[in-house]
Design an enzyme around this catalytic site. Structure first.
Site, mmCIF file in Angstrom:
data_model
loop_
_atom_site.group_PDB
_atom_site.id
_atom_site.type_symbol
_atom_site.label_atom_id
_atom_site.label_comp_id
_atom_site.label_asym_id
_atom_site.label_seq_id
_atom_site.Cartn_x
_atom_site.Cartn_y
_atom_site.Cartn_z
ATOM 1 N N GLU A 150 0.618 0.002 15.387
ATOM 2 C CA GLU A 150 -0.665 1.235 15.220
ATOM 3 C C GLU A 150 -1.593 0.915 16.309
ATOM 4 O OE1 GLU A 150 -4.317 2.339 12.533
ATOM 5 O OE2 GLU A 150 -3.016 0.917 11.498
ATOM 6 N N HIS A 196 -0.864 -4.958 18.173
ATOM 7 C CA HIS A 196 -0.361 -4.493 17.027
ATOM 8 C C HIS A 196 -0.180 -3.080 17.336
ATOM 9 C CE1 HIS A 196 -0.812 -2.805 12.730
ATOM 10 N NE2 HIS A 196 -0.806 -4.430 12.878
ATOM 11 N N SER A 202 -2.302 -7.978 9.091
ATOM 12 C CA SER A 202 -3.473 -8.344 9.833
ATOM 13 C C SER A 202 -4.284 -8.087 8.638
ATOM 14 C CB SER A 202 -3.951 -6.935 10.936
ATOM 15 O OG SER A 202 -3.491 -7.302 11.794
ATOM 16 N N ASN A 203 -3.968 -6.814 8.137
ATOM 17 C CA ASN A 203 -4.977 -6.836 6.317
ATOM 18 C C ASN A 203 -4.267 -8.209 5.074
ATOM 19 O OD1 ASN A 203 -3.272 -6.437 3.841
ATOM 20 N ND2 ASN A 203 -2.019 -5.512 5.512
ATOM 21 N N THR A 250 -7.281 0.794 10.823
ATOM 22 C CA THR A 250 -7.114 0.731 9.415
ATOM 23 C C THR A 250 -7.605 0.274 8.610
ATOM 24 O OG1 THR A 250 -4.483 1.492 8.926
ATOM 25 C CG2 THR A 250 -6.272 3.644 9.743
ATOM 26 N N CYS A 286 0.825 -0.751 -0.100
ATOM 27 C CA CYS A 286 0.181 -0.253 0.247
ATOM 28 C C CYS A 286 0.515 1.122 -0.191
ATOM 29 C CB CYS A 286 -1.251 -0.100 1.224
ATOM 30 S SG CYS A 286 -0.230 -0.336 2.504
ATOM 31 N N HIS A 289 2.673 2.076 11.079
ATOM 32 C CA HIS A 289 1.562 1.912 11.977
ATOM 33 C C HIS A 289 2.032 3.167 12.383
ATOM 34 C CE1 HIS A 289 3.469 -1.881 10.484
ATOM 35 N NE2 HIS A 289 2.113 -2.469 10.432
ATOM 36 N N SER A 331 1.191 -5.810 2.447
ATOM 37 C CA SER A 331 2.914 -5.730 3.749
ATOM 38 C C SER A 331 3.451 -6.642 1.772
ATOM 39 C CB SER A 331 2.415 -6.487 4.591
ATOM 40 O OG SER A 331 1.902 -7.425 4.582
ATOM 41 N N CYS A 353 -8.884 1.775 6.418
ATOM 42 C CA CYS A 353 -8.194 2.779 5.152
ATOM 43 C C CYS A 353 -8.702 1.401 3.866
ATOM 44 C CB CYS A 353 -6.715 1.949 5.414
ATOM 45 S SG CYS A 353 -5.925 2.317 3.671
#
Length: 295
Positions: free
Chosen positions: A133, A131, A229-230, A169, A13, A75, A272, A200
């Site tokens: 972030e 996490h 996570s994503n 996000t 990203c 993050h 990522s 996001c």
């Protein structure tokens, strides 16, 4: 011959791309740079940058450093990190993602900017506990925010107090909306409840696209680091759209039996996941399918 396709929408990203670019620029000049925590949740990319001189450190190690440069990853970090840097004369290369930075500022404003005649509102963050972030977001509230990882944890919320709900996000938009609706159902009369969809869209908008990509192929190899996570969110979407989807960290995780009889193979990944790693997986699949055809 099998058709092997890499998803055009997969890869870093904007925030991760910027952090890596800043790291590479500094490494090109000096050959060494400290990074507070893994620059991205992908071991292969962390190892690549480490070979160029990027040294990952912990917060405890940061306390011991003086008069050096330290990169802050996308993050984001809590205010205490910046205070440590000032105290130790550390030059910060700040690669906090603009989306995360804006979220930090909104939470900080909510925590510090409420009316004097009202108590500080209850700040709730939908995110993964621990996490990077989320630690940065909780830091905007002097550690007072309540973190909930899923809808099963909303009993932690005090429904007799005003509630301001934010999201990490990279979380699921659908799950966030489920939490919003359940909180609305539980709040007591006279309580203010405000929710802020701070997810996001570079992640959220990928969900319909990656589901379509998964449906177009017989087999999906989803490349992601275990800490992403994503990556977990996007892989779950792939698996739902195509049950013959497999989560791998690299080419070494490929089971050749998965490829048997498959004519359309798709390779995709998290925000990522570097493109070069997906390319390596594609080349490995090409070799394995050729070996099968020649045997």
């Amino acid at each position: 011959m099998a058709i092997i396709e890499i998803d055009k929408g997969s890869g870093f990203c904007f925030g991760v791309t910027t952090a890596i670019r800043k790291a590479e620029e500094e490494l090109e000049k000096t050959g060494h740079l400290y990074c507070l925590g893994d620059i991205v949740h992908n071991t292969a990319e962390v190892d690549r940058l480490a070979s160029r001189g990027l040294e990952t450190i912990t917060h405890e190690q940061l306390e011991q450093l003086h008069d050096v440069k330290v990169l802050l990853r996308a993050h984001g970090e809590p205010p205490e990190t910046y205070e440590t840097a000032r105290r130790n004369r550390i030059e910060i290369i700040d690669a906090t993602c603009p989306v995360v930075l804006k979220l930090q500022q909104r939470i900080n404003t909510t925590f510090n900017g409420v009316e004097v005649d009202k108590p500080t509102p209850q700040i709730v963050i939908y995110g993964k506990r621990g996490h990077a972030e989320v630690l940065g977001l909780v830091g905007q509230t002097q550690g007072q925010a309540t973190v909930i990882e899923n809808i099963d944890e909303i009993d932690k919320i005090d429904y007799s107090r005003d509630i301001y709900l934010y999201s990490q996000t990279t979380k699921s938009v659908q799950e966030f909306q489920h939490i919003v609706e359940e909180i609305k159902r539980r709040v007591e009369p006279g309580v203010t409840f405000r929710s802020f969809d701070t997810i996001c869209r570079s992640v959220a908008n990928r969900i319909p696209q990656i589901r379509e990509f998964a449906r177009q192929h017989e087999l999906i190899l989803f490349v992601s680091g275990a800490k992403s996570s994503n990556g977990r969110i996007l892989f779950a979407e792939c698996l739902d759209a195509n049950p013959d989807s497999h989560l791998i960290s690299g080419e070494g995780d490929i089971d050749p039996s998965w490829l048997t009889g498959k004519q359309r193979i798709g390779i995709c990944g998290a925000t990522s996941t570097p493109r070069w790693l997906m390319q390596h997986v594609s080349e490995a699949v090409q070799r394995l399918t050729q070996d099968t055809a020649n045997s």
